[in-house]
Design a protein around this motif. Sequence first.
Motif, PDB file in Angstrom:
ATOM      1  N   GLU A  32      -9.379 -11.912  -3.398  1.00  0.00           N
ATOM      2  CA  GLU A  32      -9.576 -10.507  -3.737  1.00  0.00           C
ATOM      3  C   GLU A  32     -10.675  -9.882  -2.879  1.00  0.00           C
ATOM      4  O   GLU A  32     -10.580  -8.722  -2.471  1.00  0.00           O
ATOM      5  CB  GLU A  32      -9.911 -10.363  -5.222  1.00  0.00           C
ATOM      6  N   ARG A  37       1.356  -9.550  -3.584  1.00  0.00           N
ATOM      7  CA  ARG A  37       0.183  -8.665  -3.584  1.00  0.00           C
ATOM      8  C   ARG A  37       0.467  -7.359  -2.844  1.00  0.00           C
ATOM      9  O   ARG A  37      -0.370  -6.859  -2.116  1.00  0.00           O
ATOM     10  CB  ARG A  37      -1.004  -9.374  -2.926  1.00  0.00           C
ATOM     11  N   GLN A  38       1.643  -6.821  -3.011  1.00  0.00           N
ATOM     12  CA  GLN A  38       1.956  -5.555  -2.360  1.00  0.00           C
ATOM     13  C   GLN A  38       1.046  -4.465  -2.911  1.00  0.00           C
ATOM     14  O   GLN A  38       0.893  -4.324  -4.123  1.00  0.00           O
ATOM     15  CB  GLN A  38       3.434  -5.203  -2.593  1.00  0.00           C
ATOM     16  N   ARG A  39       0.453  -3.676  -1.999  1.00  0.00           N
ATOM     17  CA  ARG A  39      -0.465  -2.618  -2.412  1.00  0.00           C
ATOM     18  C   ARG A  39      -0.440  -1.502  -1.385  1.00  0.00           C
ATOM     19  O   ARG A  39      -0.121  -1.719  -0.212  1.00  0.00           O
ATOM     20  CB  ARG A  39      -1.875  -3.176  -2.596  1.00  0.00           C
ATOM     21  N   ASP A  72      -2.852   0.238   0.022  1.00  0.00           N
ATOM     22  CA  ASP A  72      -3.916   0.356   1.025  1.00  0.00           C
ATOM     23  C   ASP A  72      -3.895  -0.761   2.067  1.00  0.00           C
ATOM     24  O   ASP A  72      -4.759  -0.810   2.932  1.00  0.00           O
ATOM     25  CB  ASP A  72      -5.288   0.399   0.344  1.00  0.00           C
TER      26      ASP A  72
END
Length: 295
Positions: free
Chosen positions: A227, A250-252, A254
Motif C-alpha cells: 500500500e 488493485r485496479q484504481r 490514480d
Amino acid sequence: MELRDIEIFLTLTEELHFGRTAERLHVSQSRVSQSIKQQERRIGGGLFERTSRAVRLTPLGERLRDRLRAGYDEIMSGIEEAAAIARGQAGTLTVGTMATHYLAVEPAIDLFRQRHPQCELRLREILPTDPFGPLRAGSVDIGILWLPVREPDLTVGPVLHHEALVLAVAADHPLAGRSEVELEDLGDHPVVHPEGPIPDYVWEAHTPSRTPSGRPVRRGTGVVTLEEAFRAIAGGKVVSPIGSDVASTRQRGDIVFLPITDGPVLHYAPVWRNGGETALVRAFVQAATESRQPT
C-alpha cells in the motif's frame, strides 16, 4: 461394559442379524451371542427379541442404543484425532503468501484441506520487503515466495506458479499514455525500493538495478508495504514493477498498469525452515506438487 461389547451391541442394532454382525466385526457368531447375553444379564432385561425369522430391538434395547451411540461416536472421534496427531496429520499449519497470491495456490490449499480435514490451515500475509523474517521467526511454517532463494537455513520446494510483471505508474505520468513499456524505460524514472531485510539478489529478480543496456535504475521512495508503494506511485514521483496477479486485484483510478514487453517473470515456490520440516509441511508440499496445473 467393554468397548468391544458396546461395538458388538451397536453393530447388531444396525444389522439385526447375528451372522452379518459377526462377519462385519470379524468375530465368530458365538462371540456376538455371548456378548449380548452378558450385557442382558448385567442390565437385567432383554435387549433384542429373537425369533427364527428376525431379530428386533426391545424398547429397552432402543433406549440403550440411543444413549450409547453418541458416546461411542465421541470416543471413536477422539481416538481417530489422537492417531492423526501421532501421524502428523493434525494440528496447525500456517502458510504465508504475499498479498493475494494465495489465490494462485488455491488448488494446493483445497487439496490439502480435503486430505487433512483435522488440520487447521491458517493463511498469513508476508511482506515482500521481508520475505524470510516470518519463516525464521516461526510465525509461518511455509512461505510461498518468488525465486531465487539462496539461504542456507531454508529449503525450497517445487515451483507452483508464475507471474509476469507490469509497470505501475501514476495516471498522469508521462508513461501513462503508452500501451506498453520496456525494461529500458526504467533507466529514465526513479523506482520504489524496499525498506526491509530483503536480500539484494531477491529484489533484483523483481526490480533490476540496471537496464538491459547497462544504465543504472535510480532508487526513489523507500516503502515497506504494498500500500505504501501504491501511494508513492500515485504521487507521480516513482514507478515500480508490480506482479500482474496483484495488479489485477488493485485496479484504481490514480494508477495505470502497463505491460513490460521484455519484463521478468517471477517464479513462486514453497519455502520452509530446514529444521521446521514436519509431516504437515511435507503433506502440503505434496499436495501443492500434485495440484500444479500446466502453464
